[in-house]
Design an enzyme around this catalytic site. Structure first.
Site, PDB file in Angstrom:
ATOM      1  N   HIS A  22      -2.762   5.839   6.879  1.00 42.61           N
ATOM      2  CA  HIS A  22      -3.512   6.483   5.936  1.00 42.61           C
ATOM      3  C   HIS A  22      -4.358   4.965   5.946  1.00 42.61           C
ATOM      4  CE1 HIS A  22      -4.719   6.985   1.775  1.00 42.61           C
ATOM      5  NE2 HIS A  22      -4.074   8.644   1.553  1.00 42.61           N
ATOM      6  N   ASP A  41       4.638   2.327   4.071  1.00 44.27           N
ATOM      7  CA  ASP A  41       3.898   3.315   3.447  1.00 44.27           C
ATOM      8  C   ASP A  41       5.425   4.561   3.234  1.00 44.27           C
ATOM      9  OD1 ASP A  41       2.596   5.199   1.894  1.00 44.27           O
ATOM     10  OD2 ASP A  41       0.985   5.676   3.636  1.00 44.27           O
ATOM     11  N   GLN A  84       5.143   9.695   2.732  1.00 44.08           N
ATOM     12  CA  GLN A  84       5.849  10.586   3.024  1.00 44.08           C
ATOM     13  C   GLN A  84       6.823  10.084   3.250  1.00 44.08           C
ATOM     14  OE1 GLN A  84       3.292  12.930   2.723  1.00 44.08           O
ATOM     15  NE2 GLN A  84       1.642  12.272   2.128  1.00 44.08           N
ATOM     16  N   LYS A 139       4.234  13.225  -4.412  1.00 45.70           N
ATOM     17  CA  LYS A 139       4.374  12.972  -3.597  1.00 45.70           C
ATOM     18  C   LYS A 139       5.960  13.838  -3.126  1.00 45.70           C
ATOM     19  CE  LYS A 139       0.721  11.753  -1.723  1.00 45.70           C
ATOM     20  NZ  LYS A 139      -0.931  11.939  -0.696  1.00 45.70           N
ATOM     21  N   CYS A 170      -7.993  10.740   4.985  1.00 48.77           N
ATOM     22  CA  CYS A 170      -8.072   9.444   4.733  1.00 48.77           C
ATOM     23  C   CYS A 170      -7.286   8.662   5.989  1.00 48.77           C
ATOM     24  CB  CYS A 170      -7.024   9.071   3.538  1.00 48.77           C
ATOM     25  SG  CYS A 170      -7.749   9.345   2.352  1.00 48.77           S
TER      26      CYS A 170
END
Length: 415
Positions: free
Chosen positions: A128, A205, A208, A231, A370
């Site tokens: 991302h 990151d 997700q 999220k 993104c």
């Protein structure tokens, strides 16, 4: 429920999400955009409502009853997060505005202090923008190099390529746990071991990852892990930065004022201890309380049940969508991906696809997500994306598939 996994009672789960009980364009809503933002259960909405109705107050300094209740709620939320990801210490949980803010904090604080000219920062093309641009800017500030681990044909990482890219010049490995476009699930534990063998730190990151994977910071042994509340059934505007205590203790804050100080003189100041050192100003009190309730909701369902449900839905959608001539699906095979299917329809722009299916009540994402470097790797300007979570059913997928067939017919394609 069309024989979906019995361990999740999805009919009952759907009742907890008021927003799903509506029609869009005179059709039942099939919300397939959780990868962008999940929906919020009434339990989370209620605890935020209760905070504002019953004990809305600032935290830490106030000794009155409302201030004490707010402080307890806020700090108990931190402990809930700590247990959720199995962090070792309470002080390792920093509340931020979201994954993007967390990664930027790492790059500005740890990065500026530890990256020098000639050093290497390793990322991937599946990242991302929030996990590429901060590292680009750090590399520019410090005359360091940005290196990319190559992707396999299916958009995954081969451990041999990871080993070939990370070397003794590598200081930071920044990588996503789960791709928001391809659904690729990276072997974070193995990559962390390789990074540490070369003296590098690893920043993950987890935007997700946290909603879908049972996290254990002790097992993964990552140095930093970032994720967002919105999220994972929580409110917008809050995220978490997990960092190993030793690293956080060495880092300088990047925002100043309010609670993060210890003592201020006319020409100098000293900082509070962790975690307050990194939480300048009035913190995200209501949001943290809401995030903690979202975590409890997820834990009550259990990750085994969540993953089984997602895998079954993803395989079902993958097979049904693959049967539509002209639909191309990107990323790993159905048995090696998270609950995300990114696709295009021949000669129909992704935005037209998303607009067309919206007329049938189906919410999917369209654009570059993104992830423009990944779009270029795919040789696409944009894609459409459907994503699945605990409140989705095979009926949602059937609705998507039928709307795609209608879209194809509208654009004059033969079946």
């Amino acid at each position: 429920m069309n024989n979906l996994t019995e361990s999740l009672n999805v009919n009952e789960i759907i009742k907890d999400f008021p927003i799903l009980n509506q029609e869009v364009n005179n059709n039942r809503l099939a919300y397939l955009d959780t990868t962008a933002t999940s929906q919020t259960p009434i339990q989370v909405i209620d605890v935020i409502d209760d905070y504002y109705k019953r004990y809305n107050s600032n935290v830490h300094r106030g000794v009155h009853t409302l201030g004490s209740l707010a402080t307890d709620g806020y700090e108990n939320a931190r402990e809930t997060v700590r247990r959720f990801i199995n962090a070792k210490y309470f002080e390792e949980i920093i509340f931020t505005r979201g994954t993007t803010a967390s990664i930027n904090m790492i790059a500005r604080s740890y990065g500026d202090a530890n990256i020098n000219e000639g050093d290497e920062i390793v990322v991937t093309e599946m990242e991302h923008h929030a996990n590429i641009v901060p590292w680009q800017q750090l590399a520019k500030r410090k005359q360091a190099s940005l290196k990319f681990i190559p992707l396999t044909e299916d958009g995954e990482l081969a451990i041999e390529d990871v080993k070939a890219t990370i070397n003794d010049n590598t200081k930071i490995v920044a990588i996503t746990h789960v791709s928001n476009v391809l659904g690729t699930i990276n072997d974070i534990k193995a990559i962390a071991e390789i990074a540490h063998e070369h003296g590098a730190i690893i920043s993950v990151d987890g935007a997700q990852g946290a909603p879908h994977i049972d996290l254990d910071m002790q097992s993964l042994d990552v140095d930093f892990y970032s994720f967002s509340g919105h999220k994972m059934l929580g409110p917008t505007g809050i995220g978490v930065l997990y960092g190993k205590r030793a690293l956080l203790n060495e880092m300088e804050p990047v925002e100043f004022g309010g609670d993060m100080i210890d003592f201020v003189e006319k020409y100098d100041a000293s900082w509070a201890d962790l975690p307050t050192k990194f939480e300048a100003g009035t913190p995200l009190i209501a949001q943290a309380i809401g995030l903690a309730e979202a975590i409890r909701y997820i834990q009550n369902l259990g990750f085994d049940a969540i993953q089984a449900h997602e895998h079954e839905l993803t395989a079902y959608a993958y097979d049904k969508m693959s049967e539509i001539e002209g639909v191309e699906i990107y990323g790993p095979p159905k048995d090696r991906r998270a609950g995300v299917i990114t696709f295009n329809m021949t000669d129909v722009h992704a935005h037209d696809v998303a607009t067309a299916v919206d007329t049938e009540g189906v919410a999917v994402r369209a654009g570059h997500h993104c992830a423009q470097p990944l779009m270029r790797w795919l040789n696409q300007s944009s894609t459409a994306r459907a994503s699945f979570y605990i409140y989705n059913t095979k009926e949602d997928i059937d609705q998507l598939v039928e709307s795609l067939k209608q879209t194809k017919e509208f654009f004059s394609y033969e079946f």
